[in-house]
Design a protein around this motif. Structure first.
Motif, PDB file in Angstrom:
ATOM      1  N   VAL A  75       0.813  -1.136   0.070  1.00 15.14           N
ATOM      2  CA  VAL A  75      -0.049  -0.003  -0.013  1.00 15.14           C
ATOM      3  C   VAL A  75       0.782   1.378   0.023  1.00 15.14           C
ATOM      4  CG1 VAL A  75      -1.807  -1.091   0.986  1.00 15.14           C
ATOM      5  CG2 VAL A  75      -0.290   0.014   2.622  1.00 15.14           C
ATOM      6  N   GLY A  76       2.136   1.225   0.113  1.00 15.04           N
ATOM      7  CA  GLY A  76       3.037   2.372   0.140  1.00 15.04           C
ATOM      8  C   GLY A  76       2.758   3.458  -1.126  1.00 15.04           C
ATOM      9  N   ARG A  77       2.879   2.825  -2.203  1.00 13.41           N
ATOM     10  CA  ARG A  77       2.727   3.391  -3.381  1.00 13.41           C
ATOM     11  C   ARG A  77       1.331   3.973  -3.610  1.00 13.41           C
ATOM     12  NH1 ARG A  77       4.222   0.373  -7.651  1.00 13.41           N
ATOM     13  NH2 ARG A  77       3.882   2.158  -8.912  1.00 13.41           N
ATOM     14  N   ALA A  78       0.418   3.498  -2.653  1.00 11.16           N
ATOM     15  CA  ALA A  78      -0.961   4.081  -3.040  1.00 11.16           C
ATOM     16  C   ALA A  78      -1.273   5.381  -2.354  1.00 11.16           C
ATOM     17  CB  ALA A  78      -1.963   2.877  -2.625  1.00 11.16           C
ATOM     18  N   HIS A  79      -0.604   5.898  -1.704  1.00  6.82           N
ATOM     19  CA  HIS A  79      -0.414   7.141  -0.861  1.00  6.82           C
ATOM     20  C   HIS A  79      -1.804   7.074  -0.067  1.00  6.82           C
ATOM     21  CE1 HIS A  79       2.826   8.783  -2.855  1.00  6.82           C
ATOM     22  NE2 HIS A  79       2.564   8.381  -3.926  1.00  6.82           N
ATOM     23  N   VAL A  80      -2.023   6.256   0.961  1.00  7.40           N
ATOM     24  CA  VAL A  80      -2.982   6.089   1.919  1.00  7.40           C
ATOM     25  C   VAL A  80      -2.279   6.239   3.028  1.00  7.40           C
ATOM     26  CG1 VAL A  80      -4.498   4.801   0.152  1.00  7.40           C
ATOM     27  CG2 VAL A  80      -3.153   3.703   1.984  1.00  7.40           C
ATOM     28  N   ASP A  81      -3.137   6.447   4.286  1.00  4.67           N
ATOM     29  CA  ASP A  81      -2.844   6.395   5.585  1.00  4.67           C
ATOM     30  C   ASP A  81      -2.917   5.100   6.164  1.00  4.67           C
ATOM     31  OD1 ASP A  81      -2.811   6.521   8.335  1.00  4.67           O
ATOM     32  OD2 ASP A  81      -3.811   8.521   8.610  1.00  4.67           O
ATOM     33  N   ALA A  82      -1.663   4.549   6.060  1.00  9.26           N
ATOM     34  CA  ALA A  82      -1.770   2.954   6.500  1.00  9.26           C
ATOM     35  C   ALA A  82      -2.151   2.651   7.701  1.00  9.26           C
ATOM     36  CB  ALA A  82      -0.295   2.287   6.400  1.00  9.26           C
ATOM     37  N   VAL A  83      -2.111   3.354   8.727  1.00  9.82           N
ATOM     38  CA  VAL A  83      -2.800   3.171   9.972  1.00  9.82           C
ATOM     39  C   VAL A  83      -4.443   3.286   9.801  1.00  9.82           C
ATOM     40  CG1 VAL A  83      -2.974   3.903  12.384  1.00  9.82           C
ATOM     41  CG2 VAL A  83      -0.853   3.981  11.300  1.00  9.82           C
ATOM     42  N   PHE A  84      -4.775   4.295   9.309  1.00 12.12           N
ATOM     43  CA  PHE A  84      -6.202   4.474   9.010  1.00 12.12           C
ATOM     44  C   PHE A  84      -6.794   3.403   8.241  1.00 12.12           C
ATOM     45  CE2 PHE A  84     -10.080   5.987   6.920  1.00 12.12           C
ATOM     46  CZ  PHE A  84     -10.899   6.257   7.611  1.00 12.12           C
ATOM     47  N   LEU A  85      -6.077   2.804   7.121  1.00 16.66           N
ATOM     48  CA  LEU A  85      -6.469   1.679   6.376  1.00 16.66           C
ATOM     49  C   LEU A  85      -6.752   0.749   7.150  1.00 16.66           C
ATOM     50  CD1 LEU A  85      -7.236   0.471   3.537  1.00 16.66           C
ATOM     51  CD2 LEU A  85      -4.863   0.275   3.211  1.00 16.66           C
ATOM     52  N   ALA A  86      -5.727   0.189   8.043  1.00 18.02           N
ATOM     53  CA  ALA A  86      -5.629  -1.058   8.826  1.00 18.02           C
ATOM     54  C   ALA A  86      -6.871  -0.759   9.819  1.00 18.02           C
ATOM     55  CB  ALA A  86      -4.262  -1.240   9.543  1.00 18.02           C
ATOM     56  N   GLY A  87      -6.969   0.168  10.223  1.00 19.01           N
ATOM     57  CA  GLY A  87      -8.181   0.282  11.464  1.00 19.01           C
ATOM     58  C   GLY A  87      -9.345   0.192  10.577  1.00 19.01           C
ATOM     59  N   SER A  88      -9.520   0.756   9.375  1.00 15.59           N
ATOM     60  CA  SER A  88     -10.811   0.482   8.565  1.00 15.59           C
ATOM     61  C   SER A  88     -11.168  -0.966   8.302  1.00 15.59           C
ATOM     62  CB  SER A  88     -10.907   1.535   7.423  1.00 15.59           C
ATOM     63  OG  SER A  88     -10.551   2.780   7.747  1.00 15.59           O
ATOM     64  N   VAL A  89     -10.190  -1.636   7.934  1.00 19.51           N
ATOM     65  CA  VAL A  89     -10.216  -3.138   7.460  1.00 19.51           C
ATOM     66  C   VAL A  89     -10.665  -3.860   8.668  1.00 19.51           C
ATOM     67  CG1 VAL A  89      -9.081  -5.214   6.795  1.00 19.51           C
ATOM     68  CG2 VAL A  89      -8.538  -3.025   5.434  1.00 19.51           C
ATOM     69  N   ARG A  90      -9.987  -3.728   9.775  1.00 22.32           N
ATOM     70  CA  ARG A  90     -10.272  -4.439  11.036  1.00 22.32           C
ATOM     71  C   ARG A  90     -11.965  -4.073  11.273  1.00 22.32           C
ATOM     72  NH1 ARG A  90      -5.566  -2.613  12.926  1.00 22.32           N
ATOM     73  NH2 ARG A  90      -6.216  -0.811  14.158  1.00 22.32           N
ATOM     74  N   HIS A  91     -12.412  -2.671  11.346  1.00 27.09           N
ATOM     75  CA  HIS A  91     -13.577  -2.380  11.577  1.00 27.09           C
ATOM     76  C   HIS A  91     -14.548  -3.084  10.708  1.00 27.09           C
ATOM     77  CE1 HIS A  91     -16.995   0.075  13.107  1.00 27.09           C
ATOM     78  NE2 HIS A  91     -17.263   0.218  11.684  1.00 27.09           N
ATOM     79  N   TYR A  92     -14.528  -3.231   9.237  1.00 26.14           N
ATOM     80  CA  TYR A  92     -15.470  -3.582   8.460  1.00 26.14           C
ATOM     81  C   TYR A  92     -15.311  -5.225   8.586  1.00 26.14           C
ATOM     82  CZ  TYR A  92     -16.489   1.004   6.416  1.00 26.14           C
ATOM     83  OH  TYR A  92     -16.709   2.222   6.407  1.00 26.14           O
ATOM     84  N   VAL A  93     -14.245  -5.830   9.115  1.00 29.93           N
ATOM     85  CA  VAL A  93     -14.092  -7.176   9.234  1.00 29.93           C
ATOM     86  C   VAL A  93     -15.244  -7.588  10.324  1.00 29.93           C
ATOM     87  CG1 VAL A  93     -12.900  -9.205   9.933  1.00 29.93           C
ATOM     88  CG2 VAL A  93     -11.928  -7.814   7.890  1.00 29.93           C
TER      89      VAL A  93
END
Length: 113
Positions: free
Chosen positions: A68-86
């Motif tokens: 996800v590094g080149r996608a220019h996303v906040d990786a911490v927010f993304l990880a939290g979002s994935v956990r939340h939706y799972v």
């Protein structure tokens, strides 16, 4: 026309999709285990490690990762979002709506861009 070689990462009702120039990878929500992925830090911030449902004969979860590094996303927010939706599948239908993003920011924190 310039080609943007950054991957596109999207969350939707079906799961996580990463689109590159020539390849698309989809990880369905129902393949992910609750409790993950961990928030990336340091050099690992370019990779989101996912634990998928057992697909080995021994029944152990198969670790997968998304670059996800080149996608220019906040990786911490993304990880939290994935956990939340799972853990909250009832919220997946609202992914993409502005009110859901605001709610997700309040729950997960971070920039949420």
């Amino acid at each position: 026309m310039l080609l943007d070689d950054r991957p596109r990462l999207t969350l939707d009702e079906a799961g996580i999709t990463v689109r590159g120039l020539v390849r698309r990878r989809i990880v369905r929500w129902d393949r992910l285990l609750p409790g993950g992925p961990p928030a990336p830090a340091g050099k690992a911030a370019a990779t989101l490690v996912l634990s998928q449902q057992p697909s080995t004969p021994a029944g152990r979860p198969v670790p997968r990762s998304l670059a996800v590094g080149r996608a220019h996303v906040d990786a911490v927010f993304l990880a939290g979002s994935v956990r939340h939706y799972v853990e909250h599948p009832e919220r997946r239908a609202a992914i993409g709506a502005a009110p859901e993003l605001n709610r997700l920011r309040a729950v997960v924190g971070g920039a949420g861009s």
